[in-house]
Design an enzyme around this catalytic site. Structure first.
Site, short mmCIF file in Angstrom:
data_model
loop_
_atom_site.label_atom_id
_atom_site.label_comp_id
_atom_site.label_asym_id
_atom_site.label_seq_id
_atom_site.Cartn_x
_atom_site.Cartn_y
_atom_site.Cartn_z
N GLN A 136 -9.11 -4.07 1.43
CA GLN A 136 -8.24 -5.24 1.28
C GLN A 136 -7.47 -5.51 2.57
O GLN A 136 -6.74 -4.64 3.04
CB GLN A 136 -7.27 -4.98 0.13
CG GLN A 136 -6.23 -6.06 -0.09
CD GLN A 136 -5.40 -5.81 -1.32
OE1 GLN A 136 -5.87 -6.00 -2.45
NE2 GLN A 136 -4.18 -5.35 -1.15
N GLY A 137 -7.62 -6.71 3.13
CA GLY A 137 -6.93 -7.09 4.35
C GLY A 137 -5.78 -8.04 4.08
O GLY A 137 -5.90 -9.26 4.28
N TYR A 138 -4.67 -7.49 3.61
CA TYR A 138 -3.48 -8.30 3.29
C TYR A 138 -2.35 -8.01 4.28
O TYR A 138 -1.96 -8.84 5.07
CB TYR A 138 -3.00 -8.01 1.86
CG TYR A 138 -3.66 -8.85 0.78
CD1 TYR A 138 -4.80 -9.59 1.03
CD2 TYR A 138 -3.13 -8.88 -0.50
CE1 TYR A 138 -5.39 -10.35 0.02
CE2 TYR A 138 -3.72 -9.63 -1.51
CZ TYR A 138 -4.84 -10.36 -1.24
OH TYR A 138 -5.42 -11.12 -2.23
N SER A 139 -1.76 -6.80 4.19
CA SER A 139 -0.56 -6.48 4.96
C SER A 139 -0.81 -6.51 6.46
O SER A 139 -1.90 -6.16 6.94
CB SER A 139 -0.03 -5.09 4.56
OG SER A 139 0.40 -5.09 3.22
N GLU A 255 -4.06 -6.26 -10.07
CA GLU A 255 -3.86 -4.87 -9.66
C GLU A 255 -3.19 -4.05 -10.75
O GLU A 255 -3.27 -2.84 -10.75
CB GLU A 255 -2.98 -4.81 -8.40
CG GLU A 255 -3.76 -4.73 -7.12
CD GLU A 255 -2.86 -4.41 -5.94
OE1 GLU A 255 -3.16 -3.40 -5.26
OE2 GLU A 255 -1.92 -5.15 -5.68
N GLU A 383 12.64 -4.21 -3.56
CA GLU A 383 13.48 -5.38 -3.31
C GLU A 383 12.72 -6.67 -3.58
O GLU A 383 13.25 -7.62 -4.18
CB GLU A 383 13.99 -5.36 -1.86
CG GLU A 383 15.01 -4.28 -1.56
CD GLU A 383 14.39 -2.91 -1.34
OE1 GLU A 383 15.14 -1.94 -1.18
OE2 GLU A 383 13.14 -2.79 -1.34
#
Length: 402
Positions: A136-139, A255, A383
């Protein structure tokens, strides 16, 4: 009476029926027959772990919740209850951690919901057979929990997109065949707009570089991924150009589905280990520690009930994924701390000799404690989750009602 009240609160009846019991027995027998020395249980040999994925595929256990049209167990859709049964039996058997999880449980349902027929025909069969692994290429370094801040760019060049940028904390990046990437395809837009969801092959030497990240535990499960003109075919944009935010957030909701129940089975085993240690070393006689153990046990039961509730009509509630993440992340972090307190001063020493010339060694409980420090950060920090609940569920903005 209590059972009826619980079922009412759950809004879905999970008192498993006769067919579910038969399905459980079938799953249990298959796992007992196929789990062996070459299954990849606890193995870091990726050839072995990939072979196990193919074994699951041949057994028809990959994609059992996709529906008849997309494969699944016995070419039919398992019911929701049966999906829960499989997840629980897999975890209870101590089966290997799935290296095909991202493809099966994240990408595949996303393609079913948002992809086109050609994309489903191309990718679902290979996932179901356990043949292609995904990451997964998110962050990004500047866009973790704040996913709308991604800076990776994809520029249209004829029939392809050329991708430039960096992703971080990418699990399985060294072993994956494909990566799905959230990238900015319209540089004139900001934040949630102008993003696209692209399917990118990892085998692009000189265009994709993977660097492992060594962690506090001494292990390196995560990676940085650098894109230097990496190519994605135009027909592999899921949902169409500019629709990446809708697709990406839809995937994130997936998820925290049935797989959370399997996670809780694993959590239960970890808790049993801590309780066993407390009994053996006498720590259980401390009333404060004993109270903390009981609280951990009770909170785990609450998490299960909440997870079952959210598989029913509450699945579409805006705050459901965030509540689930807050519950399990804090619980698991507290368990890691509790395990160290139960052990006492011995928790500070490792199983082997330490020297400046050799890496330190940790046992499973110590690794779990150190790794769990990140539980409340990755996958959306506490948060961020509280902000989502405040805004989308409570109707608050910056602490004030709208």
């Amino acid at each position: 009476m209590v059972g009826a009240q619980v079922r009412g609160w759950l809004s879905v009846d999970f008192s498993f029926g006769t067919e579910d019991a038969a399905f459980r027995e079938e799953a249990r027998c298959w796992l007992a027959e196929h789990l062996g020395g070459d299954s990849g249980r606890g193995s870091e040999d990726w050839a072995v772990r990939r072979a196990w994925e193919r074994e699951l595929g041949r057994g028809g256990w990959v994609g059992i919740g996709w529906g008849r049209a997309y494969g699944g167990f016995g070419n039919r859709a398992a019911t929701l209850a049966q999906q829960v049964v499989w997840a629980e039996e897999y975890a209870a058997a101590g089966a290997p951690e799935r290296v095909g999880h991202i493809g099966e449980n994240l990408l595949a349902p996303t393609l079913i919901a948002y992809g086109d027929a050609a994309q489903r025909d191309r990718f679902l069969p290979s996932i179901a057979r356990g043949e292609e692994l995904w990451c997964q290429g998110y962050s990004e370094p500047g866009a973790g929990s704040d996913l709308a801040a991604v800076c990776t760019v994809a520029v249209r060049d004829g029939d392809v997109y050329r991708i430039t940028g960096q992703k971080i904390w990418t699990s399985l990046a060294r072993e994956a065949d494909w990566i799905f990437v959230l990238a900015r395809t319209d540089p004139g837009e900001r934040r949630h707009r102008g993003l696209s969801f692209l399917l990118v092959p990892m085998d692009q030497p000189g265009r994709i570089e993977v660097r492992s990240i060594r962690q506090l535990t001494g292990t390196a499960e995560f990676n940085e991924v650098f894109f230097d003109g990496a190519v994605a075919r135009a027909e592999h944009v899921v949902g169409g150009p500019g629709d990446g935010w809708r697709v990406a957030t839809g995937l994130l909701a997936l998820e925290r589905g049935v797989s959370t129940l399997a996670q809780q089975v694993a959590f239960g085993r970890e808790l049993d280990e801590v309780i066993g240690e407390a009994v053996r070393n006498g720590a259980v006689d401390d009333p404060v520690l004993r109270d903390r153990l009981v609280r951990q046990w009770a909170e785990l039961r609450v998490m299960r009930w909440n997870a079952l509730r959210t598989l029913g009509p509450a699945a579409g509630d805006a705050g459901t994924p965030s509540v689930a993440k807050l519950l399990w992340a804090g619980w698991h972090q507290r368990l890691g701390e509790l395990a160290m307190h139960v052990r006492g001063a011995g928790a500070a020493s490792g199983p082997g000799d330490w020297s400046a010339d050799a890496p330190y060694e940790l046992d499973a409980a110590q690794r779990r404690f150190l790794f769990s420090r990140a539980d409340t950060i990755y996958g959306g920090s506490d948060e961020i989750q509280r902000g989502i609940i405040a805004g989308r569920v409570l109707g608050l903005d910056g602490g004030r009602k709208r």
